[in-house]
Design an enzyme around this catalytic site. Structure first.
Site, short mmCIF file in Angstrom:
data_model
loop_
_atom_site.label_atom_id
_atom_site.label_comp_id
_atom_site.label_asym_id
_atom_site.label_seq_id
_atom_site.Cartn_x
_atom_site.Cartn_y
_atom_site.Cartn_z
N VAL A 1 19.90 63.02 101.81
CA VAL A 1 20.60 64.13 102.46
C VAL A 1 22.02 63.72 102.82
O VAL A 1 22.99 64.44 102.54
CB VAL A 1 19.83 64.59 103.72
CG1 VAL A 1 20.59 65.73 104.41
CG2 VAL A 1 18.42 65.04 103.35
N TYR A 2 22.16 62.54 103.42
CA TYR A 2 23.48 62.04 103.77
C TYR A 2 24.35 61.91 102.52
O TYR A 2 25.51 62.33 102.51
CB TYR A 2 23.35 60.70 104.48
CG TYR A 2 24.67 60.09 104.90
CD1 TYR A 2 25.34 60.57 106.02
CD2 TYR A 2 25.25 59.06 104.16
CE1 TYR A 2 26.56 60.03 106.41
CE2 TYR A 2 26.46 58.51 104.54
CZ TYR A 2 27.11 58.99 105.66
OH TYR A 2 28.32 58.45 106.03
N SER A 3 23.79 61.33 101.45
CA SER A 3 24.54 61.19 100.20
C SER A 3 24.96 62.55 99.67
O SER A 3 26.09 62.71 99.20
CB SER A 3 23.71 60.46 99.16
OG SER A 3 23.49 59.11 99.51
#
Length: 267
Positions: free
Chosen positions: A151-153
């Site tokens: 998700v962060y990526s």
């Protein structure tokens, strides 16, 4: 219009935002801090040169809050030369383990917040162009997708795409658009757990993996260079630079290494 150049920093109360604010203030700029952390902003403002700083309550997920914060900042500084679109949060762990609430919050702050900031800043950056700049804080996770931080990526690939898109879209207006792509930076974010299911701190995972933690001052210097230079994306730290090299010249090898070493953050 005031002759003193001015930068507004979202997420300016701590971490990378704080370091950017300190460096630009030390070099004579008027600095605006935008954050939800009022106490953190007040503490930092007290350390910066008097008469060259303003603080603004800002939840980057709120488009109206962006309008209010930037209007207040323009009233104090007289102009906006650079928006450091910096606010962000980490999220790690296997995608299957991330809660809908965690996913939504990360997307809203890291990506929607960056879009809203760029949109709200545009007319002010046009007014101070040429020489104005949108500086987005992306990540090394926006160079190659990080196992255990999908998700962060995804949000940081989105910030990278935003940078590239607006570099083309805003060129006719004389606005520079740049991104920073730091790897693991020595900020309080490293002392967070990657997600609600984990008690292990991100910092320990980084150290256990044998990766370096880059001083936050290096990111501030990279921000200064990006604002005054021509480079679209600036990797910061050895890990980010190696990742950028490998993604361009050795993508198959990088893929094998990523799969072999994958241990989702938070497990």
């Amino acid at each position: 219009m005031s002759e003193q150049r001015a930068i507004f920093v979202s997420g300016g109360a701590s971490g990378i935002g704080r370091a950017i604010a300190e460096l630009f203030a030390a070099r004579g700029w008027f600095v605006g801090l935008g954050d939800i952390d009022s106490a953190g902003m007040a503490a930092l403002a007290a350390m910066l040169p008097a008469g060259r700083v303003s603080t603004h309550q800002l939840d980057v997920r709120d488009r109206g809050a962006w309008e209010r914060a930037l209007a207040e900042f323009i009233a104090a500084a007289g102009r906006l030369d650079v928006l450091a679109n910096n606010a962000g949060i980490p999220l790690g762990g296997a995608l299957a383990d991330n809660s809908p609430e965690e996913i939504t919050r990360c997307l809203d702050i890291n990506l929607k917040g960056a879009l809203f900031g760029a949109q709200a800043a545009f007319p002010h950056l046009v007014h101070s162009a040429p020489g104005s700049c949108l500086l987005n804080t992306a990540s090394a996770a926006g160079i190659w997708g990080t196992a255990g931080a999908s998700v962060y990526s995804a949000t940081k690939f989105g910030v990278r795409a935003l940078t590239e898109s607006l570099d083309g879209e805003w060129a006719e207006h004389g606005i520079a658009v740049r991104s920073l792509m730091p790897a693991f930076i020595d900020t309080p974010l490293l002392d967070h757990a990657p997600n609600v299911t984990s008690n292990e701190r991100i910092r320990q995972r980084v150290l256990d993996a044998g990766l370096e933690i880059t001083p936050v001052s290096d990111v501030a210097e990279a921000a200064w260079a990006a604002v005054h230079g021509e480079r679209l994306h600036t990797p910061v730290g050895k890990t980010a630079r190696r990742l950028a090299f490998a993604s361009r010249w050795m993508p198959a090898r990088l893929r094998r290494m990523s799969r072999a070493s994958a241990r989702p953050m938070g497990r």
